[in-house]
Design a protein around this motif. Structure first.
Motif, mmCIF file in Angstrom:
data_model
loop_
_atom_site.group_PDB
_atom_site.id
_atom_site.type_symbol
_atom_site.label_atom_id
_atom_site.label_comp_id
_atom_site.label_asym_id
_atom_site.label_seq_id
_atom_site.Cartn_x
_atom_site.Cartn_y
_atom_site.Cartn_z
ATOM 1 N N THR A 227 0.813 -1.213 0.000
ATOM 2 C CA THR A 227 0.000 0.000 0.000
ATOM 3 C C THR A 227 0.846 1.263 0.000
ATOM 4 N N SER A 228 2.035 1.183 0.587
ATOM 5 C CA SER A 228 2.892 2.366 0.685
ATOM 6 C C SER A 228 3.796 2.528 -0.535
ATOM 7 N N LEU A 229 4.360 1.417 -1.011
ATOM 8 C CA LEU A 229 5.278 1.488 -2.148
ATOM 9 C C LEU A 229 4.614 1.093 -3.460
ATOM 10 N N GLY A 230 3.622 0.201 -3.403
ATOM 11 C CA GLY A 230 2.938 -0.216 -4.624
ATOM 12 C C GLY A 230 3.007 -1.716 -4.843
ATOM 13 N N GLN A 231 2.108 -2.220 -5.658
ATOM 14 C CA GLN A 231 2.026 -3.654 -5.923
ATOM 15 C C GLN A 231 3.281 -4.201 -6.612
ATOM 16 N N GLU A 232 3.992 -3.316 -7.306
ATOM 17 C CA GLU A 232 5.195 -3.782 -8.005
ATOM 18 C C GLU A 232 6.301 -4.228 -7.045
ATOM 19 N N TRP A 233 6.121 -3.925 -5.744
ATOM 20 C CA TRP A 233 7.103 -4.330 -4.735
ATOM 21 C C TRP A 233 6.726 -5.641 -4.056
ATOM 22 N N LYS A 234 5.800 -6.371 -4.644
ATOM 23 C CA LYS A 234 5.271 -7.577 -4.008
ATOM 24 C C LYS A 234 6.359 -8.621 -3.739
ATOM 25 N N ILE A 235 7.313 -8.766 -4.645
ATOM 26 C CA ILE A 235 8.362 -9.766 -4.439
ATOM 27 C C ILE A 235 9.178 -9.447 -3.189
ATOM 28 N N TRP A 236 9.425 -8.161 -2.944
ATOM 29 C CA TRP A 236 10.138 -7.738 -1.735
ATOM 30 C C TRP A 236 9.303 -8.052 -0.494
ATOM 31 N N GLN A 237 8.020 -7.797 -0.587
ATOM 32 C CA GLN A 237 7.127 -8.060 0.546
ATOM 33 C C GLN A 237 7.124 -9.545 0.891
ATOM 34 N N GLN A 238 7.110 -10.392 -0.123
ATOM 35 C CA GLN A 238 7.115 -11.839 0.109
ATOM 36 C C GLN A 238 8.439 -12.299 0.713
ATOM 37 N N PHE A 239 9.550 -11.781 0.184
ATOM 38 C CA PHE A 239 10.855 -12.166 0.716
ATOM 39 C C PHE A 239 11.010 -11.711 2.173
ATOM 40 N N ALA A 240 10.557 -10.492 2.463
ATOM 41 C CA ALA A 240 10.690 -9.957 3.823
ATOM 42 C C ALA A 240 9.872 -10.786 4.808
ATOM 43 N N SER A 241 8.665 -11.149 4.428
ATOM 44 C CA SER A 241 7.808 -11.959 5.287
ATOM 45 C C SER A 241 8.429 -13.330 5.537
ATOM 46 N N GLU A 242 8.969 -13.912 4.496
ATOM 47 C CA GLU A 242 9.590 -15.234 4.602
ATOM 48 C C GLU A 242 10.846 -15.180 5.476
ATOM 49 N N TRP A 243 11.659 -14.145 5.288
ATOM 50 C CA TRP A 243 12.892 -13.986 6.086
ATOM 51 C C TRP A 243 12.567 -13.819 7.563
ATOM 52 N N LEU A 244 11.589 -12.981 7.851
ATOM 53 C CA LEU A 244 11.234 -12.725 9.245
ATOM 54 C C LEU A 244 10.674 -13.980 9.905
ATOM 55 N N LEU A 245 9.962 -14.785 9.137
ATOM 56 C CA LEU A 245 9.392 -16.020 9.668
ATOM 57 C C LEU A 245 10.484 -16.994 10.115
ATOM 58 N N SER A 246 11.673 -16.881 9.523
ATOM 59 C CA SER A 246 12.773 -17.786 9.866
ATOM 60 C C SER A 246 13.529 -17.332 11.111
ATOM 61 N N LYS A 247 13.167 -16.168 11.666
ATOM 62 C CA LYS A 247 13.862 -15.620 12.830
ATOM 63 C C LYS A 247 13.052 -15.858 14.107
ATOM 64 N N HIS A 248 13.775 -15.990 15.203
ATOM 65 C CA HIS A 248 13.124 -16.280 16.478
ATOM 66 C C HIS A 248 13.414 -15.233 17.543
ATOM 67 N N ASN A 249 14.241 -14.263 17.230
ATOM 68 C CA ASN A 249 14.524 -13.196 18.190
ATOM 69 C C ASN A 249 14.801 -11.899 17.436
ATOM 70 N N GLY A 250 14.733 -10.787 18.170
ATOM 71 C CA GLY A 250 14.974 -9.489 17.551
ATOM 72 C C GLY A 250 13.967 -9.136 16.477
ATOM 73 N N ILE A 251 12.752 -9.663 16.599
ATOM 74 C CA ILE A 251 11.733 -9.454 15.562
ATOM 75 C C ILE A 251 11.405 -7.968 15.391
ATOM 76 N N HIS A 252 11.153 -7.293 16.509
ATOM 77 C CA HIS A 252 10.779 -5.879 16.425
ATOM 78 C C HIS A 252 11.895 -5.056 15.784
#
Length: 234
Positions: free
Chosen positions: A20-45
């Motif tokens: 919503t902030s950058l645009g739909q063309e950034w969807k691949i970044w959004q998916q990678f960021a979500s996937e990367w964060l899911l692999s982490k267990h600390n320092g999430i914030h």
């Protein structure tokens, strides 16, 4: 500013606000960021906050072409992303050295994750070989230049220099003396390090009643100097 506070980005583990902030063309970044964060267990914030700055303050303003992730790695029209440029942007929002370091190192770690999982292929030995290079690099914590220094800025004395000086001021026992000391030890008593058997009375200058040796410091060697031409250096 109000919109940013209301879109829940600071707690959004999926980074949906990117679309919503950058645009739909950034969807691949959004998916990678979500996937990367899911692999982490600390320092999430802290990771979320670092990527907020990375996406909206840095990529959106400094590298808007990076919605095409391939251009992020290659650069575009002479511009190539870098940690130095990212740090300039980060310091506008953050002051503490620790926070600045994390705001640069977490995006660097994020890009490494993308390269390892999506831009690498096995080489002849079966090991993953990256197909692209991370334009970002990790930095160490940088101390404020105005902070008080706790270490000397002078070069340390060479260890050989210290050994030679110690031997001049108070020579360690020779092998023959150590052998005699060992022969006189009580049953079950072990021989201690040589310096244990040296005391103030063994200092040559303390016996002569004269001043201590005057020593001139020179690189890689030590020599005695006449009194009138020498000073004792620390």
């Amino acid at each position: 500013m109000t919109r940013k506070k209301q879109d829940g980005r600071t707690s959004d583990l999926t980074f949906s606000w990117v679309l919503t902030s950058l645009g739909q063309e950034w969807k691949i970044w959004q998916q990678f960021a979500s996937e990367w964060l899911l692999s982490k267990h600390n320092g999430i914030h802290e990771r979320i906050h670092a990527l907020i700055i990375f996406f909206e303050d840095y990529l959106k303003n400094k590298a808007p072409y990076a919605y095409d992730i391939n251009l992020f790695f290659k650069g575009y029209k002479g511009h190539i992303c870098s940690s130095k440029e990212l740090e300039t942007v980060v310091r506008i929002r953050l002051n503490r050295a620790t926070n600045v370091t994390k705001a640069i190192n977490y995006p660097t770690e994020f890009i490494d994750y993308i390269i390892t999982n999506y831009y690498s292929e096995p080489n002849d030995n079966g090991h993953l070989s990256p197909l692209v290079q991370n334009p970002l690099s990790r930095i160490s914590k940088r101390i404020n230049q105005s902070a008080t220094r706790t270490e000397t800025v002078r070069n340390p004395l060479p260890y050989r220099y210290i050994q030679d000086l110690r031997q001049i001021l108070c020579p360690l026992p020779h092998k023959s003396e150590l052998l005699a000391i060992e022969n006189n030890l009580k049953s079950g008593e072990a021989l201690l390090p040589p310096y244990y058997y040296r005391h103030f009375k063994h200092w040559i200058w303390s016996q002569s009643g004269n001043e201590p040796y005057r020593v001139c410091r020179r690189p890689l060697f030590l020599r005695e100097c006449p009194d009138e031409k020498s000073k004792i250096h620390p």
